[in-house]
Enzyme design. Structure first.
Site, PDB file in Angstrom:
ATOM      1  N   GLY A   1      37.284  50.078  39.836  1.00 36.12           N
ATOM      2  CA  GLY A   1      37.742  48.700  39.881  1.00 36.12           C
ATOM      3  C   GLY A   1      36.888  47.776  39.030  1.00 36.12           C
ATOM      4  O   GLY A   1      35.723  48.045  38.744  1.00 36.12           O
TER       5      GLY A   1
ATOM      6  N   HIS B   1      41.772  48.827  40.505  1.00 33.80           N
ATOM      7  CA  HIS B   1      42.154  47.436  40.755  1.00 33.80           C
ATOM      8  C   HIS B   1      41.326  46.448  39.945  1.00 33.80           C
ATOM      9  O   HIS B   1      40.147  46.667  39.675  1.00 33.80           O
ATOM     10  CB  HIS B   1      42.007  47.128  42.251  1.00 33.80           C
ATOM     11  CG  HIS B   1      40.612  47.352  42.781  1.00 33.80           C
ATOM     12  ND1 HIS B   1      39.627  46.401  42.720  1.00 33.80           N
ATOM     13  CD2 HIS B   1      40.052  48.436  43.377  1.00 33.80           C
ATOM     14  CE1 HIS B   1      38.520  46.865  43.263  1.00 33.80           C
ATOM     15  NE2 HIS B   1      38.742  48.102  43.668  1.00 33.80           N
ATOM     16  N   ASP B   2      41.984  45.393  39.523  1.00 37.62           N
ATOM     17  CA  ASP B   2      41.349  44.251  38.850  1.00 37.62           C
ATOM     18  C   ASP B   2      40.788  44.593  37.474  1.00 37.62           C
ATOM     19  O   ASP B   2      39.998  43.815  36.924  1.00 37.62           O
ATOM     20  CB  ASP B   2      40.235  43.645  39.716  1.00 37.62           C
ATOM     21  CG  ASP B   2      40.745  43.187  41.059  1.00 37.62           C
ATOM     22  OD1 ASP B   2      41.526  42.222  41.109  1.00 37.62           O
ATOM     23  OD2 ASP B   2      40.369  43.815  42.088  1.00 37.62           O
TER      24      ASP B   2
END
Length: 255
Positions: free
Chosen positions: A137, A119-120
């Site tokens: 992430g 994520h991100d």
């Protein structure tokens, strides 16, 4: 162009010529650009945007909820550019509300089999993630990054443009632009000269980068002293990129 055994939500927005293979599931709030081909047994979950001429192979999962335990179902996104290739079993997760709310991927990237993007993450253009590369992430990859098979990158790490990691590298600190790293923990082993020559770097730029590399890694200077000397000697875009990739490090650079 859409196989009768595929499931495409009415809320998905697919260009007229997008192909979707059998048993694939395209969820609501998914946008897929022209010329894209989604293979069999693929799951694309939104909100997700795939650019033009995206190729996704079987058993890939694109735009799924992230694995961060803080994630509580907030509306986050995955956005990809054009001409990306996503091979078998790749997993690309959306962002979190605690960070940018978006996982961002540029164009012309190759994600080989079973690679994972957490994520991100922010991935530039023309990157290669070989088989089973894992990005935690919040990782940032610069343009033309190459990560060898089974490499793993710790969360919040920056990996500079035109840098290369050998297979099996465990990367827990920031990697400056243009360097080659390898090992567990990863260590620097010089500049990615072969890659840069293939991409048309001039001899004068390579010579200046060689000098800049030695100032950082071979002269016993502090990072601040090395960067100041680099900027005193050179005003090339390449040496500034190298210096800036070190200057922005928050985790410390790989030595």
């Amino acid at each position: 162009m859409i196989h009768p055994n595929a499931i495409v939500d009415p809320g998905a927005r697919l260009a007229d010529d997008v192909e979707v293979g059998p048993f694939s599931v395209i969820g609501p709030d998914v946008e897929i650009g022209a010329g894209s081909r989604i293979g069999p047994h693929v799951v694309v979950k939104g909100p997700t945007v795939l650019g033009e001429r995206t190729r996704v192979f079987q058993f890939a999962s694109v735009g799924e909820d992230c694995q961060d335990k803080k994630y509580a179902g907030e509306p986050t996104r995955l956005v990809m550019g054009d001409d990306n290739v996503v091979r078998e079993g790749v997993t690309l997760h959306r962002g979190t509300a605690q960070d940018r709310g978006e996982t961002t991927i540029g164009s012309r990237n190759l994600f080989m089999a079973y690679a994972h993007v957490g994520h991100d993450c922010v991935i530039g253009d023309d990157c290669i993630l070989a088989n089973q590369v894992t990005l935690a992430g919040h990782v940032t990859l610069g343009d033309f990054s190459i990560l060898g098979g089974l490499s793993a990158v710790h969360q919040f790490c920056h990996f500079g443009e035109h840098a290369m990691a050998g297979g099996g590298s465990i990367i827990t600190k920031d990697t400056p632009a243009y360097v080659m790293i390898n090992g567990n923990p990863a260590q620097v082993h010089g500049l990615n000269l072969v890659g840069m020559r293939r991409r048309g770097f001039s001899n004068s730029s390579l010579k200046a980068l060689g000098d800049a590399y030695r100032l950082v890694y071979r002269q016993g200077l502090t990072v601040e002293q090395a960067l100041a000397t680099i900027r005193e000697r050179y005003s090339l875009p390449e040496t500034e990129t190298f210096a800036a990739s070190i200057e922005v490090s928050s985790r410390g650079i790989i030595r």
